[in-house]
Every structure is written in C-alpha cells, then in structure tokens.
Design a protein around this motif. Structure first.
Motif, PDB file in Angstrom:
ATOM      1  N   ILE A 150      -9.051   3.095  -1.516  1.00 23.10           N
ATOM      2  CA  ILE A 150      -7.704   2.505  -1.556  1.00 23.10           C
ATOM      3  C   ILE A 150      -7.179   2.224  -0.146  1.00 23.10           C
ATOM      4  CG2 ILE A 150      -7.156   3.572  -3.760  1.00 23.10           C
ATOM      5  CD1 ILE A 150      -5.456   5.620  -2.293  1.00 23.10           C
ATOM      6  N   ALA A 151      -7.885   2.685   0.882  1.00 28.13           N
ATOM      7  CA  ALA A 151      -7.439   2.454   2.257  1.00 28.13           C
ATOM      8  C   ALA A 151      -7.815   1.070   2.777  1.00 28.13           C
ATOM      9  CB  ALA A 151      -8.030   3.520   3.184  1.00 28.13           C
ATOM     10  N   LEU A 152      -8.638   0.312   2.051  1.00 27.62           N
ATOM     11  CA  LEU A 152      -9.123  -0.961   2.575  1.00 27.62           C
ATOM     12  C   LEU A 152      -8.008  -1.902   3.018  1.00 27.62           C
ATOM     13  CD1 LEU A 152     -11.392  -2.912   3.279  1.00 27.62           C
ATOM     14  CD2 LEU A 152     -11.430  -3.656   0.889  1.00 27.62           C
ATOM     15  N   PRO A 153      -6.919  -2.088   2.252  1.00 28.50           N
ATOM     16  CA  PRO A 153      -5.867  -2.996   2.740  1.00 28.50           C
ATOM     17  C   PRO A 153      -5.288  -2.559   4.080  1.00 28.50           C
ATOM     18  CG  PRO A 153      -5.564  -2.499   0.402  1.00 28.50           C
ATOM     19  CD  PRO A 153      -6.622  -1.570   0.896  1.00 28.50           C
ATOM     20  N   ASP A 154      -5.121  -1.249   4.263  1.00 30.23           N
ATOM     21  CA  ASP A 154      -4.591  -0.754   5.532  1.00 30.23           C
ATOM     22  C   ASP A 154      -5.602  -0.912   6.659  1.00 30.23           C
ATOM     23  OD1 ASP A 154      -2.087   0.052   4.539  1.00 30.23           O
ATOM     24  OD2 ASP A 154      -2.898   1.958   3.833  1.00 30.23           O
ATOM     25  N   GLY A 204      -7.785  -5.683  -0.904  1.00 23.67           N
ATOM     26  CA  GLY A 204      -7.835  -5.508   0.549  1.00 23.67           C
ATOM     27  C   GLY A 204      -7.046  -6.572   1.284  1.00 23.67           C
ATOM     28  N   ARG A 205      -6.853  -7.718   0.653  1.00 28.35           N
ATOM     29  CA  ARG A 205      -6.120  -8.815   1.293  1.00 28.35           C
ATOM     30  C   ARG A 205      -4.612  -8.627   1.105  1.00 28.35           C
ATOM     31  NH1 ARG A 205      -9.178 -13.209   2.774  1.00 28.35           N
ATOM     32  NH2 ARG A 205     -11.403 -12.889   2.390  1.00 28.35           N
ATOM     33  N   SER A 206      -3.839  -9.210   2.010  1.00 29.08           N
ATOM     34  CA  SER A 206      -2.390  -9.084   1.943  1.00 29.08           C
ATOM     35  C   SER A 206      -1.750 -10.338   2.519  1.00 29.08           C
ATOM     36  CB  SER A 206      -1.920  -7.857   2.733  1.00 29.08           C
ATOM     37  OG  SER A 206      -2.148  -8.047   4.124  1.00 29.08           O
ATOM     38  N   GLU A 207      -0.435 -10.364   2.492  1.00 28.83           N
ATOM     39  CA  GLU A 207       0.318 -11.499   3.039  1.00 28.83           C
ATOM     40  C   GLU A 207       1.222 -11.051   4.174  1.00 28.83           C
ATOM     41  OE1 GLU A 207       0.101 -14.782   2.098  1.00 28.83           O
ATOM     42  OE2 GLU A 207      -1.638 -14.130   0.942  1.00 28.83           O
ATOM     43  N   ILE A 208       0.895  -9.925   4.825  1.00 26.21           N
ATOM     44  CA  ILE A 208       1.802  -9.392   5.847  1.00 26.21           C
ATOM     45  C   ILE A 208       1.936 -10.314   7.054  1.00 26.21           C
ATOM     46  CG2 ILE A 208       1.425  -6.987   5.188  1.00 26.21           C
ATOM     47  CD1 ILE A 208      -0.473  -6.742   7.551  1.00 26.21           C
ATOM     48  N   GLY A 209       0.959 -11.184   7.267  1.00 25.11           N
ATOM     49  CA  GLY A 209       1.036 -12.107   8.407  1.00 25.11           C
ATOM     50  C   GLY A 209       1.334 -13.527   8.012  1.00 25.11           C
ATOM     51  N   ARG A 210       1.761 -13.712   6.790  1.00 23.77           N
ATOM     52  CA  ARG A 210       1.988 -15.071   6.282  1.00 23.77           C
ATOM     53  C   ARG A 210       3.010 -15.823   7.138  1.00 23.77           C
ATOM     54  NH1 ARG A 210       0.540 -17.512   1.758  1.00 23.77           N
ATOM     55  NH2 ARG A 210       1.693 -19.301   0.997  1.00 23.77           N
ATOM     56  N   GLY A 211       2.700 -17.079   7.417  1.00 24.64           N
ATOM     57  CA  GLY A 211       3.603 -17.916   8.201  1.00 24.64           C
ATOM     58  C   GLY A 211       3.225 -18.015   9.667  1.00 24.64           C
ATOM     59  N   GLU A 212       2.294 -17.164  10.109  1.00 22.68           N
ATOM     60  CA  GLU A 212       1.880 -17.193  11.508  1.00 22.68           C
ATOM     61  C   GLU A 212       0.602 -18.021  11.655  1.00 22.68           C
ATOM     62  OE1 GLU A 212       1.170 -14.121  15.264  1.00 22.68           O
ATOM     63  OE2 GLU A 212       1.030 -13.368  13.218  1.00 22.68           O
ATOM     64  N   THR A 232       0.836  -1.197   0.000  1.00 23.56           N
ATOM     65  CA  THR A 232       0.000   0.000   0.000  1.00 23.56           C
ATOM     66  C   THR A 232       0.872   1.248   0.000  1.00 23.56           C
ATOM     67  OG1 THR A 232      -0.112   0.180   2.406  1.00 23.56           O
ATOM     68  CG2 THR A 232      -1.734  -1.255   1.336  1.00 23.56           C
ATOM     69  N   ILE A 233       0.262   2.370  -0.367  1.00 20.42           N
ATOM     70  CA  ILE A 233       0.994   3.630  -0.389  1.00 20.42           C
ATOM     71  C   ILE A 233       1.464   3.991   1.013  1.00 20.42           C
ATOM     72  CG2 ILE A 233      -1.045   5.100  -0.101  1.00 20.42           C
ATOM     73  CD1 ILE A 233       1.917   5.794  -2.469  1.00 20.42           C
ATOM     74  N   ARG A 234       0.691   3.630   2.046  1.00 17.80           N
ATOM     75  CA  ARG A 234       1.112   3.914   3.418  1.00 17.80           C
ATOM     76  C   ARG A 234       2.382   3.151   3.762  1.00 17.80           C
ATOM     77  NH1 ARG A 234      -2.506   2.322   8.609  1.00 17.80           N
ATOM     78  NH2 ARG A 234      -1.576   0.295   8.127  1.00 17.80           N
ATOM     79  N   THR A 235       2.440   1.884   3.344  1.00 16.90           N
ATOM     80  CA  THR A 235       3.638   1.080   3.611  1.00 16.90           C
ATOM     81  C   THR A 235       4.844   1.646   2.862  1.00 16.90           C
ATOM     82  OG1 THR A 235       2.289  -0.906   3.906  1.00 16.90           O
ATOM     83  CG2 THR A 235       4.620  -1.235   3.433  1.00 16.90           C
TER      84      THR A 235
END
Length: 544
Positions: free
Chosen positions: A466-470, A116-124, A3-6
C-alpha cells in the motif's frame, strides 16, 4: 487516490490548528512548519510517526511531550488507523488496524494498473532534459547514466499527474563537432594531421563514408555532416533498443541560426547584466552568486556554449514550461550557479529550474571513458552483454549523487543475488501460483481478506504494497528515482517471506476461504510488482 499517509498528515495538521484555536497551543503568530509523516525505522514503533511536537517546541516554548499530548487530544484518527501512541522525546506514533490493512487487497486489485498513480502534480508542465551527449561518438556507459535517471524521473513525474516533455539537447554546433568531422575526414582520406578524436570507432565510421560523399566539391564539411548524422542515428537506435523515447530533439545549431542566441544576450544586456571587457562580451554572473563573471562572446567573436545555454533557457520558458530539470554529468557542477543566475537575470524565478548532477559510472574493476582517446565501453556493448532489463535496473539502483560501479557478472547472473532477476522472479512466481490455482479451480477473492489476512508475513507484505503511491510521490518530489528499484526489491523480499510462511493453496476444505484470500494477496503483489517494473521500463515476465 488519497493515501493513509496523506490522511494522517492532514489529520495532525487539523488537530494542531484546533489546539491553537482553542488556546491550548500558542504559536505566537508564527507560521507552523509543514507536518511530516514518516515511517519509523523500527516496526515496534508503529507504521507511521510524526515529529510535529518537536517542530513546534521552539515556537510554542513548551516541552515536546506536552505538545504531543495536546495534539493527540484534538486528533481525529483517519479510518484505518487503530491508535496513536506518544513516545519520548515527543513522537506521535501511529499503528494501522490489521483488518483495514487486509481490506487493501481489494483496493489494489480494483485499481489494477492505475494503483500507485496520483494527481498530486496535476497542472504542472515540466521539461526534463537528459543525456544530451555530443554526437561525436556512440553513447558509452559514462554519459548514458543520465538517460536512465531522466527517463525514470519523467515516468514518475507523469505518474503523479504532471505533464512532462522529454528533451534531448543536440550539441551540433561548435568546435567539438568540427573536430569530430575533421577526424573522420582525415581517417577517410588518409591525409596526415592531428585528429581531435581517435580510436577504432573513428576508423570504423570513416570506412563507412560513401564514395559520393568523399567526392563532394567540399569533402571536409560533407564527410563531417555525414559522420555526425550517422552517429546521431546510432544514438537514437541505442535509445530505442532500451525503450527510451524523447518528445523533442532540440538543436543548438537551430538556436544560433534562428537568432535566439543573439536575442538572449540582448535580453541580458537590456536588464543591465552585460558588459564588455578585453574585447569580449560578459555576463555579470557574480551578481547572482557565481564565483566569476562568464563570457558570452569571445574576443574572436565566437559565442560560448554558455551563450547558447542562455538562449536555450529562454526557448524553454517561451514554450510555457512551469519547471525545467537538467540532468547533467559530473563535469557540469560549475553550470549550477551560472544557469541559476541567468534564469534570474532573464526575469524568471530561479527555483523554476534545477540541475541534477549524476556521478561517474564505471564497470567493476575500472574503465576510463574518453571519446577523444577512443577508449570507452559503449552502451550497446553493455546491453548486448546483460540485456536491456538488467542495464536499466542497475543504472537506477543508486542515487544520482553516488558513484556507480556496474557489476557486469552480477548483472548477467540468474540468481537471487541479481536484484533485477530477484524482482522479476517474484512476479513470475506470483503468475505461476495464480495459474496453478486456476488449474485447481481455486479463485482469488478479497471478500474476506480483512478478517483472514492477519498473519505477520501477510501484514508485512500488505503494508509495503500500500506504500507504492507514496513511494512514487516521494520519488517525484525528491527526484529520488533510486527509491523505485529499492522498493521493488523490498516487495520481492517480503513476498518471499510470505510464500515461505503462509501456505497459499491449501487442500483442506476448512481453509478454502483463506486460500482465496491469500490468492488475492498474491494477485495484488503481482499487480504492484508489474506497476513498479513498468515505471522502471523493465519487463514483468510471467514465467522464468
């Protein structure tokens, strides 16, 4: 997707580090705090902001405004960010490029249901335990609140790439289950006695006990077991009605029968955290910050609920979970210290388990809930009155830490005052506009969205889409599930303003491209609303 925030967070951190390497900023060997990118409260301050200069000021021993200038000079703005502006007392504010914002219509549409979905927590791998209501009566609106919070939390955790196990702990062992069985037995056989549970629901269950169960050699345990299973089946039917599913139903009785409770106590004993006094066996909970030591085995020889809690902790960690989340009612505040202490005493990092305590819920006007007195409003009664969608939405609208007054009349109303109706109506309106466009032969196109979607209402709506993923990532990280319904209401409101201020289907040939671009924005809004409602477990109607 990033995301743009990241990207802004990473860019600011990189600029800070470049300034340190160049000797323009001294952190005196201190580890800098994580960069925080937030949304300013006032739109005139930009789309995003960071307080990194104020964070670094005590370390660098320099004025925040000067630090902000240093960081800005080393900053490489990500694509889509038009400018960075310094504002007192040292904020760095960022404004997005309107053309880039317009181009995100295509990004949303191409991502579709995955947006909106992401992989930031992948592996947990996370275990989320919720509801776990004693099967001594139907779910009521008090003990059911944790179910809605837990179900949504599990969904947002999964939407960030984490593997989640949804678990229900079945309290099928101990005095409450025995008291419940005896209450049904007395009501069914017409015998006198002081029943632990009262009320019309006990009479109704007792009347349904089959004759062959009453005629059993030992009718008391037979009737109790039949009643317990009947209630638990009813609980599961209620949950299915609301679309809630569980991966695991864990039995407290099984923990005892398998010897896991005894094993847990021995693990604590071997670690030096168990002692005997007054004929009882105690856990030295004060070693870990609790206000008093806790009994594991009573002087009567009966294990406490806490003894089973210790076994359950071991059971969960033995199953390989990285993190445990317990969602419990307001009467469980005292469990926090003892469970954290038991986790540490068993040799695990106490930060690997957390408790989310939700507050009381009542119908507007007040309704006290008690299974023992037989006075409560069942969840089934509420769902029959307002429907599963309104039930779900209203239960997660408030933070778990806030008391919830459920407004029955508002939940039943079909008006813009009803938040779930308002959000669903926005989705239905999007679908209606798209159907009308299809009938007129007008197709949505995002090819020229970057150049054409510059109206303030278009830009405001897109910036929220565009804020949905965040929003999802924050809800998962902060366990702030109430942010999802609030976000849905914000999108619905901004869409209403856009629909009011921007004519979507123009009949002017010169505005054909603009109509197609606006239709693409309508489609992107429909997709974001559908994705958000899907996470909430609520239907997204195409007409209303």
């Amino acid at each position: 997707m990033t995301t743009i925030r990241t990207e802004l967070r990473d860019a600011v951190a990189a600029a800070r580090d470049r300034a340190v390497t160049a000797g323009e900023l001294s952190l005196r060997d201190a580890t800098p705090p994580a960069v925080i990118i937030s949304e300013p409260a006032r739109p005139e301050h930009g789309d995003y902001a960071t307080n990194v200069a104020m964070q670094l000021a005590p370390i660098a021993r320099s004025a925040p405004m000067q630090i902000a200038e240093t960081v800005k000079a080393r900053l490489a703005l990500p694509a889509g960010v038009a400018e960075a502006v310094i504002e007192p007392p040292g904020f760095l504010n960022f404004r997005l490029d309107p053309a880039w914002v317009g181009s995100q219509v295509g990004v949303i549409r191409r991502a579709g249901a995955a947006f909106g979905r992401s992989e930031i927590g992948r592996g947990e791998h996370i275990n989320v335990e919720y509801i776990s209501a004693n099967p001594t009566g139907p779910l009521h609106i008090g003990n059911a609140r944790g179910g809605f919070i837990g179900d949504l939390l599990a969904s947002v955790l999964e939407a960030t790439g984490r593997r989640v196990t949804r678990e229900y702990y079945v309290n099928d062992f101990g005095s409450q289950v025995r008291d419940f069985g005896e209450s049904v037995y007395l009501a069914r056989t017409g015998q006198s006695g002081e029943a632990g549970y009262k009320g019309e629901y006990i009479e109704r269950i007792a009347a349904a006990v089959p004759a062959e169960v009453v005629a059993a050699v030992n009718p008391l345990p037979a009737i109790g077991a039949w009643a317990w299973n009947r209630v638990f089946d009813d609980i599961k039917a209620t949950l299915a009605r609301l679309g809630m599913r569980f991966d695991v139903y864990k039995s407290e009785r099984d923990l005892h029968n398998a010897g896991e409770v005894a094993e847990g106590i021995e693990r604590l004993r071997a670690a030096g955290h168990v002692y005997e006094a007054d004929g009882a066996i105690w856990f030295r909970a004060t070693t870990f910050g609790d206000d008093k030591d806790r009994v594991l085995i009573r002087s009567s020889g009966a294990p406490t609920y806490f003894a089973a809690d210790v076994a359950y902790l071991l059971d969960k960690f033995d199953r390989g979970f990285d993190h445990l989340v317990y969602i419990l009612g307001p009467d469980h505040h005292g469990d926090m210290a003892r469970l954290k202490g038991a986790t540490e005493a068993l040799g695990y990092d106490p930060d690997r388990m957390e408790l989310i305590i939700y507050q009381h819920v009542r119908l507007a006007g007040g309704a006290r809930m008690s299974k023992r007195a037989g006075t409560f409003v069942t969840l089934d009664e509420l769902v029959s009155e307002v429907g599963p969608d309104a039930t779900r939405f209203f239960f997660v609208m408030r933070s778990a830490s806030q008391h919830l007054d459920f407004d029955l009349e508002l939940a039943k109303s079909q008006s813009s005052e009803n938040p779930v109706y308002y959000v669903q109506y926005a989705h239905a309106r999007c679908c209606s506009i798209l159907r009308l466009a299809s009938e007129r032969g007008v197709a949505a196109s995002d090819a020229e969205a970057a150049e054409l979607l510059h109206h303030p209402a278009e830009q405001a709506l897109l910036r929220r889409l565009i804020a949905l993923p965040d929003v999802i990532a924050d809800a998962a990280e902060r366990r702030a599930t109430h942010e999802l319904p609030r976000y849905a209401m914000e999108v619905a409101s901004l869409f209403s303003q856009f629909y009011r201020d921007c004519h979507v289907l123009s009949e002017e040939p010169a505005e054909a491209a603009l109509s197609s671009a606006r239709l693409a924005l309508v489609d992107a809004t429909r997709q974001v609303l559908a994705n958000t409602l899907g996470l909430l477990g609520i239907s997204a109607p195409e007409s209303m």
